[in-house]
Design a protein around this motif. Sequence first.
Motif, short mmCIF file in Angstrom:
data_model
loop_
_atom_site.label_atom_id
_atom_site.label_comp_id
_atom_site.label_asym_id
_atom_site.label_seq_id
_atom_site.Cartn_x
_atom_site.Cartn_y
_atom_site.Cartn_z
N ALA B 29 65.64 25.52 -35.30
CA ALA B 29 66.83 24.65 -35.15
C ALA B 29 66.38 23.23 -34.40
O ALA B 29 66.67 22.42 -34.88
CB ALA B 29 68.06 25.26 -34.56
N ASP B 32 64.24 21.45 -36.80
CA ASP B 32 65.04 20.80 -37.80
C ASP B 32 65.91 19.46 -37.50
O ASP B 32 65.87 18.50 -38.02
CB ASP B 32 66.43 21.77 -38.37
CG ASP B 32 67.16 21.35 -39.27
OD1 ASP B 32 66.80 20.86 -40.08
OD2 ASP B 32 68.44 21.44 -39.03
N CYS B 80 62.19 29.92 -41.54
CA CYS B 80 62.21 28.43 -41.73
C CYS B 80 61.50 28.07 -42.89
O CYS B 80 60.26 28.12 -42.87
CB CYS B 80 61.69 27.60 -40.41
SG CYS B 80 61.90 26.02 -40.68
N GLY B 202 66.58 18.24 -45.88
CA GLY B 202 66.03 19.83 -45.59
C GLY B 202 64.72 19.61 -45.15
O GLY B 202 63.86 18.53 -45.08
N ARG B 345 76.86 22.32 -37.81
CA ARG B 345 75.62 22.40 -37.47
C ARG B 345 75.34 23.51 -36.32
O ARG B 345 74.10 23.72 -36.11
CB ARG B 345 74.94 21.28 -37.44
CG ARG B 345 75.19 20.37 -38.68
CD ARG B 345 74.42 19.14 -38.61
NE ARG B 345 72.91 19.35 -38.75
CZ ARG B 345 71.96 18.60 -39.12
NH1 ARG B 345 72.33 17.39 -39.24
NH2 ARG B 345 70.81 18.89 -39.26
N LYS B 351 71.75 24.89 -42.48
CA LYS B 351 69.99 24.56 -42.90
C LYS B 351 69.72 25.08 -43.96
O LYS B 351 68.72 24.65 -44.68
CB LYS B 351 69.36 24.73 -41.36
CG LYS B 351 67.73 24.67 -41.77
CD LYS B 351 67.16 24.97 -40.20
CE LYS B 351 65.80 24.93 -40.63
NZ LYS B 351 65.02 25.53 -41.54
N ASP B 355 67.72 23.33 -46.68
CA ASP B 355 66.09 23.63 -47.12
C ASP B 355 66.12 24.04 -48.71
O ASP B 355 65.03 23.95 -49.24
CB ASP B 355 65.88 24.85 -46.21
CG ASP B 355 65.43 24.22 -44.83
OD1 ASP B 355 65.66 22.96 -44.74
OD2 ASP B 355 65.29 24.96 -44.06
#
Lengths: 264, 383
Positions: B29, B32, B80, B202, B345, B351, B355
């Motif tokens: 996170a 990101d 991720c 993303g 968020r 996310k 992504d």
Amino acid sequence: MNIIVCIKQVPDTTDVRIDPETNTLIRSGVASIINPFDMYAIEEAIRLKEKFGGRVTVLTMGPPQAEEALREAVSLGADEVILVSDRAFAGSDTWATSYTLSRSIHKIGDYDLVICGKQAIDGDTAQVGPGISSHLDIPQITYVKKIEEVNLGPENKHMRAERMTEEGYEIIESPMPCLITVVKEINEPRLPSLKGKMRAKKAEIKKWEAKDLDLDPDLIGLNGSPTKVVKIFTPPPRKKGQILEGDAAEISQKLVGLLKNEVI
Amino acid sequence: MDYLLTEEQIMIRDLARQIAKEKIRPVAAQYDVEGTFPWDIVKVLSDSDLFGIYIEEKYGGTGGGSMDLVIATEELSKACGGISLALAATALGTYPIILFGSDEQKQKYLPDIAKGKKLAAFALTEAGAGSDAAAVATTAAKKGDHYVLNGTKQWITNGGEAEVYTVVASVDRSKGARGAATFIVEKGTEGFEFGKKEDKMGIRASATRELVFTDCKIPKENLLGKEGMGFIVAMKTFDQSRPGVASQALGIAQGALDLTVGYVKERRQFGKSISSFQGVQFMLADMATEIEAARALIYACARMIDAGVKKVSKDSAIAKVFASDMAMKVTTDCVQLFGGYGYMRDYPIEKYMRDAKITQIYEGTNQIQRGIIANALLKEKAA
């Protein structure tokens, strides 16, 4: 610098339960791991080896399946691993265990440092490390959180370490060879590497039984263990506290009343 | 489903899974939000030997192939989809050397890449040349014992962070696609600068950047294959790398579903867990089904590549299209199941949706992939 690390395979306590009838750990179906504090011991040994060269030997005493823990040690970078295993060792307490391990270390021979985790998460005694140093008659520094200096001689071989205490830390210097036990503040253990895992798969595990060690049979196993377990029980859960409400005067009056009537 | 992985592949899977869980998930996170490059994770990946899993042992790798890379990318992407690209995009930049490099070129570049000491990047896209890869305007003029590069590459993954770049440029623009060539360019070469770093929707932990070549002199030994082969190098590279993008999409989808299953079991409405509602259950079941279908397709394709099958364009395009479309759909549905929280968020699920989107676009848009599939179909019929 030749280092010997003593490790223990323990049940993964994050998912262990207690049998309410017998008050013992329910071990079936629970994964075994290297005692977490021993992971810091292995890591510190590998770091010292990377800095000073030499060999890291990882030693464990336990049942045959402890081989798995030793393979993991190889994947992390141990050069040699030894499993000390024999039915004759069954029932060993910390005294007998540290005696048996000290005899194994004696057999390995040429070493500068022995590293143990501060304690195992199953027994939590923190006695085996100090026990080994007593049996070997070498100095010990427990609860080490940082190794400040290592001097490998040729003369005045010694090390200096920070030893954690409840209030802070002490700096202790010791001649080598010596034994240290380490706390989790000392480092962050690495993950295994893929090549390490491949090496671990093929690694030869040395196996030593009682007959391979120069042992006094009266000092090993259940017979050599002065500790007798009389009873194991789970302590009763703490009773729920009581919250008193009101202003300060009311609360203090209630409190005094409770103390008088129920406690004193 | 049991895909009967080899012992080594199981080790790779377990190791990548452990890294994803212990090292990547806690920081995903933060990367990101900040959009910085995850060098600390790259260090973990290189210490664990994962950068060498698709590289031959004689060049310092562990001798695996596409399948090994797919397994690792999938596991890392569960945590991720941006961080996993440090590895996957390095593989994309390295494939031209693996496929077309001379032994000298391999000796020079592969060992450092296998160790994770150097990252790599592949540079084809330009402002005016994306799907139309033959329209590359960057030029490479041969002058004696070197080439001189001029032009700007755009949206290059690992740009600025990588040390080794495989760059497609035109040696003769009049020849179109037949005038292209691929070169190895090292970071630090005079005349090679980095332009704008992109701010993306993303995969924000991945660096995407312009490469600017201004009279950049590179030795002629850095030509990969022959002049005129640039387009073929690019196409063969993509044939190899598509299962990689597909596995990135697969990991993103699986990671999102794993979180969603956990969430619906906890979330209570109308006095019970929302996982007890059939409408929710059917959505979960459909997602799991599509994910498994994508996995089977990707693994089959990767194994085909590793077995040395020559014609893989159609099948690798099929795997890429299916997996990336699936990932977009699954992650959108996961956000849906998180409801209002999913749109926030503060929760990790949106996310995944951001992504996932890129996997339908890059390394050949899904429209281009469908073109490849259709072309192959029509050709097969004509033959």
